[in-house]
Design a protein around this motif. Sequence first.
Motif, PDB file in Angstrom:
ATOM      1  N   PRO A  18      56.482  30.254  68.847  1.00 23.45           N
ATOM      2  CA  PRO A  18      57.195  31.523  68.977  1.00 23.45           C
ATOM      3  C   PRO A  18      56.254  32.708  68.813  1.00 23.45           C
ATOM      4  CG  PRO A  18      57.558  30.566  66.814  1.00 23.45           C
ATOM      5  CD  PRO A  18      56.803  29.547  67.596  1.00 23.45           C
ATOM      6  N   PRO A  19      56.712  33.907  69.153  1.00 19.38           N
ATOM      7  CA  PRO A  19      55.891  35.099  68.949  1.00 19.38           C
ATOM      8  C   PRO A  19      55.693  35.346  67.461  1.00 19.38           C
ATOM      9  CG  PRO A  19      58.131  35.714  69.543  1.00 19.38           C
ATOM     10  CD  PRO A  19      58.030  34.222  69.732  1.00 19.38           C
ATOM     11  N   PRO A  20      54.748  36.201  67.089  1.00 17.06           N
ATOM     12  CA  PRO A  20      54.525  36.478  65.664  1.00 17.06           C
ATOM     13  C   PRO A  20      55.809  36.899  64.963  1.00 17.06           C
ATOM     14  CG  PRO A  20      52.750  37.410  66.967  1.00 17.06           C
ATOM     15  CD  PRO A  20      53.783  36.923  67.946  1.00 17.06           C
ATOM     16  N   ALA A  21      55.964  36.482  63.722  1.00 24.88           N
ATOM     17  CA  ALA A  21      57.160  36.795  62.948  1.00 24.88           C
ATOM     18  C   ALA A  21      57.147  38.270  62.540  1.00 24.88           C
ATOM     19  CB  ALA A  21      57.214  35.908  61.700  1.00 24.88           C
ATOM     20  N   ASP A  69      58.890  42.824  48.502  1.00 28.77           N
ATOM     21  CA  ASP A  69      60.295  42.602  48.183  1.00 28.77           C
ATOM     22  C   ASP A  69      61.092  42.178  49.410  1.00 28.77           C
ATOM     23  OD1 ASP A  69      59.919  43.251  45.520  1.00 28.77           O
ATOM     24  OD2 ASP A  69      60.403  45.374  45.815  1.00 28.77           O
ATOM     25  N   ARG A  70      60.538  42.399  50.606  1.00 27.36           N
ATOM     26  CA  ARG A  70      61.215  42.001  51.839  1.00 27.36           C
ATOM     27  C   ARG A  70      60.710  40.662  52.367  1.00 27.36           C
ATOM     28  NH1 ARG A  70      60.365  44.817  56.176  1.00 27.36           N
ATOM     29  NH2 ARG A  70      58.718  46.250  55.571  1.00 27.36           N
ATOM     30  N   LEU A  71      59.803  40.039  51.646  1.00 26.17           N
ATOM     31  CA  LEU A  71      59.269  38.748  52.062  1.00 26.17           C
ATOM     32  C   LEU A  71      60.354  37.688  51.954  1.00 26.17           C
ATOM     33  CD1 LEU A  71      56.652  37.151  52.856  1.00 26.17           C
ATOM     34  CD2 LEU A  71      56.377  36.700  50.404  1.00 26.17           C
ATOM     35  N   THR A  72      60.493  36.888  52.986  1.00 29.93           N
ATOM     36  CA  THR A  72      61.474  35.805  52.961  1.00 29.93           C
ATOM     37  C   THR A  72      60.989  34.686  53.871  1.00 29.93           C
ATOM     38  OG1 THR A  72      63.838  35.291  53.152  1.00 29.93           O
ATOM     39  CG2 THR A  72      62.882  36.649  54.887  1.00 29.93           C
ATOM     40  N   ALA A  73      61.654  33.550  53.779  1.00 29.24           N
ATOM     41  CA  ALA A  73      61.358  32.409  54.649  1.00 29.24           C
ATOM     42  C   ALA A  73      62.408  32.348  55.744  1.00 29.24           C
ATOM     43  CB  ALA A  73      61.353  31.111  53.848  1.00 29.24           C
ATOM     44  N   CYS A  74      62.004  31.903  56.901  1.00 25.39           N
ATOM     45  CA  CYS A  74      62.948  31.784  58.015  1.00 25.39           C
ATOM     46  C   CYS A  74      64.100  30.861  57.620  1.00 25.39           C
ATOM     47  CB  CYS A  74      62.243  31.244  59.258  1.00 25.39           C
ATOM     48  SG  CYS A  74      63.317  31.151  60.721  1.00 25.39           S
ATOM     49  N   ARG A 118      69.548  42.409  57.148  1.00 25.67           N
ATOM     50  CA  ARG A 118      70.016  41.101  56.678  1.00 25.67           C
ATOM     51  C   ARG A 118      69.391  39.954  57.458  1.00 25.67           C
ATOM     52  NH1 ARG A 118      76.422  41.186  56.493  1.00 25.67           N
ATOM     53  NH2 ARG A 118      75.996  39.184  55.486  1.00 25.67           N
ATOM     54  N   ARG A 119      68.512  40.275  58.388  1.00 26.56           N
ATOM     55  CA  ARG A 119      67.928  39.231  59.227  1.00 26.56           C
ATOM     56  C   ARG A 119      67.022  38.306  58.424  1.00 26.56           C
ATOM     57  NH1 ARG A 119      64.258  40.138  64.693  1.00 26.56           N
ATOM     58  NH2 ARG A 119      63.341  38.059  64.725  1.00 26.56           N
ATOM     59  N   HIS A 120      67.266  37.016  58.528  1.00 21.78           N
ATOM     60  CA  HIS A 120      66.459  36.009  57.832  1.00 21.78           C
ATOM     61  C   HIS A 120      65.821  35.043  58.824  1.00 21.78           C
ATOM     62  CE1 HIS A 120      67.437  36.573  53.459  1.00 21.78           C
ATOM     63  NE2 HIS A 120      68.354  37.333  54.016  1.00 21.78           N
ATOM     64  N   TRP A 121      65.688  35.450  60.078  1.00 19.22           N
ATOM     65  CA  TRP A 121      65.104  34.585  61.087  1.00 19.22           C
ATOM     66  C   TRP A 121      63.814  35.197  61.589  1.00 19.22           C
ATOM     67  CZ3 TRP A 121      70.458  35.685  63.166  1.00 19.22           C
ATOM     68  CH2 TRP A 121      71.396  34.893  62.518  1.00 19.22           C
ATOM     69  N   CYS A 122      62.863  34.347  61.928  1.00 20.54           N
ATOM     70  CA  CYS A 122      61.559  34.839  62.357  1.00 20.54           C
ATOM     71  C   CYS A 122      61.514  35.153  63.846  1.00 20.54           C
ATOM     72  CB  CYS A 122      60.472  33.830  62.004  1.00 20.54           C
ATOM     73  SG  CYS A 122      60.530  32.317  63.005  1.00 20.54           S
ATOM     74  N   SER A 123      62.515  34.692  64.611  1.00 24.23           N
ATOM     75  CA  SER A 123      62.526  34.913  66.054  1.00 24.23           C
ATOM     76  C   SER A 123      63.946  34.785  66.568  1.00 24.23           C
ATOM     77  CB  SER A 123      61.622  33.898  66.762  1.00 24.23           C
ATOM     78  OG  SER A 123      62.148  32.582  66.632  1.00 24.23           O
ATOM     79  N   THR A 124      64.187  35.294  67.764  1.00 22.70           N
ATOM     80  CA  THR A 124      65.517  35.156  68.361  1.00 22.70           C
ATOM     81  C   THR A 124      65.840  33.679  68.609  1.00 22.70           C
ATOM     82  OG1 THR A 124      64.530  35.504  70.556  1.00 22.70           O
ATOM     83  CG2 THR A 124      65.446  37.430  69.437  1.00 22.70           C
ATOM     84  N   ARG A 125      64.813  32.890  68.885  1.00 21.93           N
ATOM     85  CA  ARG A 125      65.027  31.461  69.115  1.00 21.93           C
ATOM     86  C   ARG A 125      65.565  30.787  67.849  1.00 21.93           C
ATOM     87  NH1 ARG A 125      60.024  28.526  71.564  1.00 21.93           N
ATOM     88  NH2 ARG A 125      59.257  28.534  69.432  1.00 21.93           N
ATOM     89  N   CYS A 126      64.959  31.115  66.702  1.00 24.60           N
ATOM     90  CA  CYS A 126      65.439  30.554  65.437  1.00 24.60           C
ATOM     91  C   CYS A 126      66.822  31.085  65.106  1.00 24.60           C
ATOM     92  CB  CYS A 126      64.451  30.872  64.314  1.00 24.60           C
ATOM     93  SG  CYS A 126      63.015  29.777  64.254  1.00 24.60           S
ATOM     94  N   GLY A 127      67.077  32.363  65.408  1.00 26.12           N
ATOM     95  CA  GLY A 127      68.399  32.920  65.157  1.00 26.12           C
ATOM     96  C   GLY A 127      69.469  32.212  65.960  1.00 26.12           C
ATOM     97  N   GLY A 128      69.178  31.951  67.232  1.00 26.79           N
ATOM     98  CA  GLY A 128      70.128  31.229  68.070  1.00 26.79           C
ATOM     99  C   GLY A 128      70.375  29.823  67.567  1.00 26.79           C
ATOM    100  N   ARG A 129      69.314  29.162  67.103  1.00 24.41           N
ATOM    101  CA  ARG A 129      69.463  27.805  66.588  1.00 24.41           C
ATOM    102  C   ARG A 129      70.316  27.802  65.315  1.00 24.41           C
ATOM    103  NH1 ARG A 129      64.340  26.198  67.062  1.00 24.41           N
ATOM    104  NH2 ARG A 129      63.739  26.786  64.955  1.00 24.41           N
ATOM    105  N   ALA A 130      70.108  28.796  64.436  1.00 22.42           N
ATOM    106  CA  ALA A 130      70.886  28.869  63.203  1.00 22.42           C
ATOM    107  C   ALA A 130      72.357  29.136  63.498  1.00 22.42           C
ATOM    108  CB  ALA A 130      70.322  29.962  62.303  1.00 22.42           C
ATOM    109  N   ARG A 131      72.647  30.024  64.442  1.00 26.05           N
ATOM    110  CA  ARG A 131      74.043  30.306  64.789  1.00 26.05           C
ATOM    111  C   ARG A 131      74.709  29.078  65.408  1.00 26.05           C
ATOM    112  NH1 ARG A 131      71.770  35.512  65.836  1.00 26.05           N
ATOM    113  NH2 ARG A 131      71.139  34.854  67.943  1.00 26.05           N
ATOM    114  N   ALA A 132      73.965  28.364  66.248  1.00 27.84           N
ATOM    115  CA  ALA A 132      74.520  27.153  66.853  1.00 27.84           C
ATOM    116  C   ALA A 132      74.818  26.096  65.794  1.00 27.84           C
ATOM    117  CB  ALA A 132      73.547  26.605  67.892  1.00 27.84           C
ATOM    118  N   ALA A 133      73.949  25.978  64.798  1.00 27.86           N
ATOM    119  CA  ALA A 133      74.163  24.996  63.733  1.00 27.86           C
ATOM    120  C   ALA A 133      75.397  25.343  62.918  1.00 27.86           C
ATOM    121  CB  ALA A 133      72.926  24.923  62.836  1.00 27.86           C
TER     122      ALA A 133
END
Length: 205
Positions: free
Chosen positions: A17-20, A159-164, A178-193
Amino acid sequence: MRLVKETVETATAEPAPPPAPGAEQYVALDFANSALALPGGQFTDLLGTPADANRWLTERDLAPADAGLQEMCTAQLRTLREQIRSLLAARLAGCAPPASALSALNEALTRAPAASLLHWDPARGLYRAASHPTTQIVEHALAALAADTADLLTAPEADRLTACGSPPCNRYLLRHGRRHWCSTRCGGRARAARAYARRAQPKAD
Protein backbone atom coordinates in the motif's frame (compact mmCIF):
# COMPACT_ATOMS: atom_id res chain seq x y z
CA MET A 1 12.73 13.93 3.13
CA ARG A 2 11.25 12.74 -0.15
CA LEU A 3 8.84 9.82 0.08
CA VAL A 4 7.59 7.78 -2.83
CA LYS A 5 4.88 5.22 -3.29
CA GLU A 6 6.18 1.67 -3.08
CA THR A 7 5.28 -0.73 -5.87
CA VAL A 8 7.08 -3.82 -4.58
CA GLU A 9 5.10 -7.02 -4.84
CA THR A 10 5.70 -10.72 -4.69
CA ALA A 11 4.43 -13.27 -7.15
CA THR A 12 1.46 -14.12 -4.93
CA ALA A 13 1.00 -11.02 -2.76
CA GLU A 14 -0.93 -7.88 -3.54
CA PRO A 15 1.12 -4.69 -4.11
CA ALA A 16 2.32 -2.85 -1.02
CA PRO A 17 0.00 0.00 0.00
CA PRO A 18 1.00 3.67 -0.19
CA PRO A 19 2.80 5.19 2.81
CA ALA A 20 0.67 5.32 5.95
CA PRO A 21 -0.59 8.67 7.31
CA GLY A 22 2.31 10.37 9.08
CA ALA A 23 5.03 8.76 6.97
CA GLU A 24 5.32 11.91 4.88
CA GLN A 25 6.29 13.74 8.08
CA TYR A 26 8.34 11.05 9.83
CA VAL A 27 10.49 8.78 7.66
CA ALA A 28 10.98 6.62 10.78
CA LEU A 29 7.30 5.66 10.53
CA ASP A 30 7.78 4.62 6.92
CA PHE A 31 10.88 2.67 8.00
CA ALA A 32 8.97 0.83 10.73
CA ASN A 33 6.31 -0.05 8.16
CA SER A 34 8.77 -1.47 5.63
CA ALA A 35 7.92 -5.03 6.71
CA LEU A 36 4.30 -5.62 5.71
CA ALA A 37 1.91 -8.39 6.67
CA LEU A 38 -0.61 -8.86 3.85
CA PRO A 39 -3.85 -10.86 3.54
CA GLY A 40 -3.58 -14.55 2.80
CA GLY A 41 -0.54 -15.04 5.02
CA GLN A 42 1.67 -13.09 2.62
CA PHE A 43 4.58 -10.95 3.74
CA THR A 44 6.58 -8.29 1.92
CA ASP A 45 9.90 -6.96 3.21
CA LEU A 46 10.98 -3.78 1.45
CA LEU A 47 14.45 -4.30 2.99
CA GLY A 48 14.55 -7.98 2.10
CA THR A 49 17.72 -7.84 -0.01
CA PRO A 50 20.66 -5.42 -0.25
CA ALA A 51 19.25 -4.14 -3.55
CA ASP A 52 15.83 -3.59 -1.94
CA ALA A 53 17.38 -1.76 1.01
CA ASN A 54 19.59 0.37 -1.24
CA ARG A 55 16.54 1.35 -3.30
CA TRP A 56 14.49 2.16 -0.17
CA LEU A 57 17.25 4.42 1.21
CA THR A 58 17.87 6.08 -2.16
CA GLU A 59 14.19 6.91 -2.64
CA ARG A 60 14.26 8.71 0.71
CA ASP A 61 17.52 10.58 0.08
CA LEU A 62 19.35 8.54 2.71
CA ALA A 63 21.91 6.91 0.38
CA PRO A 64 23.18 7.27 -3.19
CA ALA A 65 21.92 4.82 -5.79
CA ASP A 66 25.40 3.32 -6.14
CA ALA A 67 26.00 2.82 -2.40
CA GLY A 68 26.55 -0.89 -2.97
CA LEU A 69 24.98 -2.18 0.24
CA GLN A 70 25.92 -5.68 1.32
CA GLU A 71 23.93 -8.14 3.42
CA MET A 72 25.71 -7.17 6.66
CA CYS A 73 24.59 -3.55 6.31
CA THR A 74 21.10 -4.61 5.25
CA ALA A 75 20.81 -6.83 8.33
CA GLN A 76 21.72 -3.82 10.51
CA LEU A 77 18.83 -1.88 8.98
CA ARG A 78 16.39 -4.72 9.58
CA THR A 79 17.57 -5.08 13.18
CA LEU A 80 17.09 -1.37 13.89
CA ARG A 81 13.64 -1.56 12.30
CA GLU A 82 12.56 -4.26 14.74
CA GLN A 83 13.88 -2.25 17.69
CA ILE A 84 11.99 0.83 16.47
CA ARG A 85 8.81 -1.23 16.15
CA SER A 86 9.32 -2.35 19.76
CA LEU A 87 9.55 1.28 20.85
CA LEU A 88 6.39 2.21 18.93
CA ALA A 89 4.52 -0.77 20.42
CA ALA A 90 5.60 0.20 23.93
CA ARG A 91 4.46 3.78 23.36
CA LEU A 92 1.03 2.54 22.24
CA ALA A 93 0.76 0.17 25.19
CA GLY A 94 1.74 2.93 27.64
CA CYS A 95 4.49 0.80 29.13
CA ALA A 96 8.23 1.17 29.58
CA PRO A 97 10.18 0.58 26.37
CA PRO A 98 12.49 -2.44 26.21
CA ALA A 99 15.97 -1.55 27.42
CA SER A 100 17.48 -3.32 24.41
CA ALA A 101 15.47 -1.15 22.03
CA LEU A 102 16.53 2.04 23.78
CA SER A 103 20.17 0.93 23.68
CA ALA A 104 19.96 0.07 19.98
CA LEU A 105 18.43 3.43 19.13
CA ASN A 106 20.99 5.38 21.15
CA GLU A 107 23.84 3.41 19.65
CA ALA A 108 22.60 4.23 16.16
CA LEU A 109 22.33 7.90 17.13
CA THR A 110 25.95 8.08 18.25
CA ARG A 111 27.77 5.78 15.84
CA ALA A 112 27.74 7.99 12.72
CA PRO A 113 31.23 9.41 12.11
CA ALA A 114 31.43 13.15 12.62
CA ALA A 115 34.31 13.63 10.19
CA SER A 116 36.23 11.87 7.44
CA LEU A 117 39.62 10.45 8.36
CA LEU A 118 42.97 11.73 7.11
CA HIS A 119 44.77 9.36 4.72
CA TRP A 120 48.05 9.32 2.80
CA ASP A 121 48.62 8.04 -0.70
CA PRO A 122 51.95 8.46 -2.57
CA ALA A 123 50.14 9.56 -5.72
CA ARG A 124 47.54 11.77 -4.06
CA GLY A 125 49.32 12.94 -0.96
CA LEU A 126 47.22 13.72 2.08
CA TYR A 127 43.47 13.45 1.61
CA ARG A 128 40.36 12.91 3.69
CA ALA A 129 37.86 10.10 3.14
CA ALA A 130 35.76 7.61 5.03
CA SER A 131 37.63 4.49 6.09
CA HIS A 132 34.85 2.41 4.53
CA PRO A 133 32.49 4.57 2.44
CA THR A 134 29.60 2.10 2.26
CA THR A 135 29.68 1.44 5.99
CA GLN A 136 29.72 5.17 6.66
CA ILE A 137 26.71 5.70 4.39
CA VAL A 138 24.75 3.07 6.30
CA GLU A 139 25.80 4.47 9.67
CA HIS A 140 24.60 7.92 8.65
CA ALA A 141 21.30 6.41 7.46
CA LEU A 142 20.89 4.50 10.73
CA ALA A 143 21.62 7.68 12.70
CA ALA A 144 19.10 9.69 10.66
CA LEU A 145 16.39 7.05 11.13
CA ALA A 146 17.13 6.80 14.86
CA ALA A 147 17.00 10.58 15.26
CA ASP A 148 13.67 10.75 13.41
CA THR A 149 12.30 8.00 15.66
CA ALA A 150 13.36 9.93 18.76
CA ASP A 151 11.72 13.06 17.34
CA LEU A 152 8.47 11.18 16.68
CA LEU A 153 8.29 9.56 20.10
CA THR A 154 8.90 12.83 21.94
CA ALA A 155 6.74 15.09 19.75
CA PRO A 156 3.11 16.05 20.43
CA GLU A 157 2.21 13.89 17.40
CA ALA A 158 3.13 10.81 19.43
CA ASP A 159 -0.30 11.03 21.05
CA ARG A 160 -1.79 10.32 17.61
CA LEU A 161 0.34 7.23 17.04
CA THR A 162 -1.75 4.11 16.53
CA ALA A 163 -1.66 0.71 14.84
CA CYS A 164 -3.76 -0.07 11.80
CA GLY A 165 -7.06 -1.57 12.93
CA SER A 166 -7.47 -3.90 9.97
CA PRO A 167 -5.84 -7.32 10.54
CA PRO A 168 -3.50 -8.71 9.40
CA CYS A 169 -1.97 -5.28 8.66
CA ASN A 170 0.92 -4.53 11.00
CA ARG A 171 1.56 -0.90 10.04
CA TYR A 172 1.69 2.15 12.30
CA LEU A 173 0.22 5.53 11.46
CA LEU A 174 -0.57 8.95 12.89
CA ARG A 175 -4.30 9.03 13.48
CA HIS A 176 -6.41 11.78 11.93
CA GLY A 177 -9.74 12.10 13.67
CA ARG A 178 -11.20 8.67 14.38
CA ARG A 179 -9.45 6.95 11.50
CA HIS A 180 -7.51 3.86 12.60
CA TRP A 181 -6.63 2.52 9.16
CA CYS A 182 -3.39 3.03 7.29
CA SER A 183 -4.99 2.99 3.82
CA THR A 184 -8.35 2.97 2.07
CA ARG A 185 -7.71 -0.68 1.23
CA CYS A 186 -7.40 -1.58 4.92
CA GLY A 187 -10.44 0.55 5.72
CA GLY A 188 -12.51 -1.30 3.15
CA ARG A 189 -11.33 -4.65 4.48
CA ALA A 190 -12.22 -3.66 8.07
CA ARG A 191 -15.71 -2.50 7.06
CA ALA A 192 -16.29 -5.70 5.10
CA ALA A 193 -15.22 -7.79 8.11
CA ARG A 194 -17.62 -5.92 10.39
CA ALA A 195 -20.47 -6.35 7.92
CA TYR A 196 -19.77 -10.07 7.67
CA ALA A 197 -19.67 -10.40 11.47
CA ARG A 198 -23.08 -8.70 11.75
CA ARG A 199 -24.60 -11.02 9.15
CA ALA A 200 -23.11 -14.08 10.85
CA GLN A 201 -24.63 -13.25 14.24
CA PRO A 202 -27.51 -15.59 15.12
CA LYS A 203 -30.88 -13.87 15.10
CA ALA A 204 -32.76 -13.68 18.38
CA ASP A 205 -35.93 -15.76 18.59
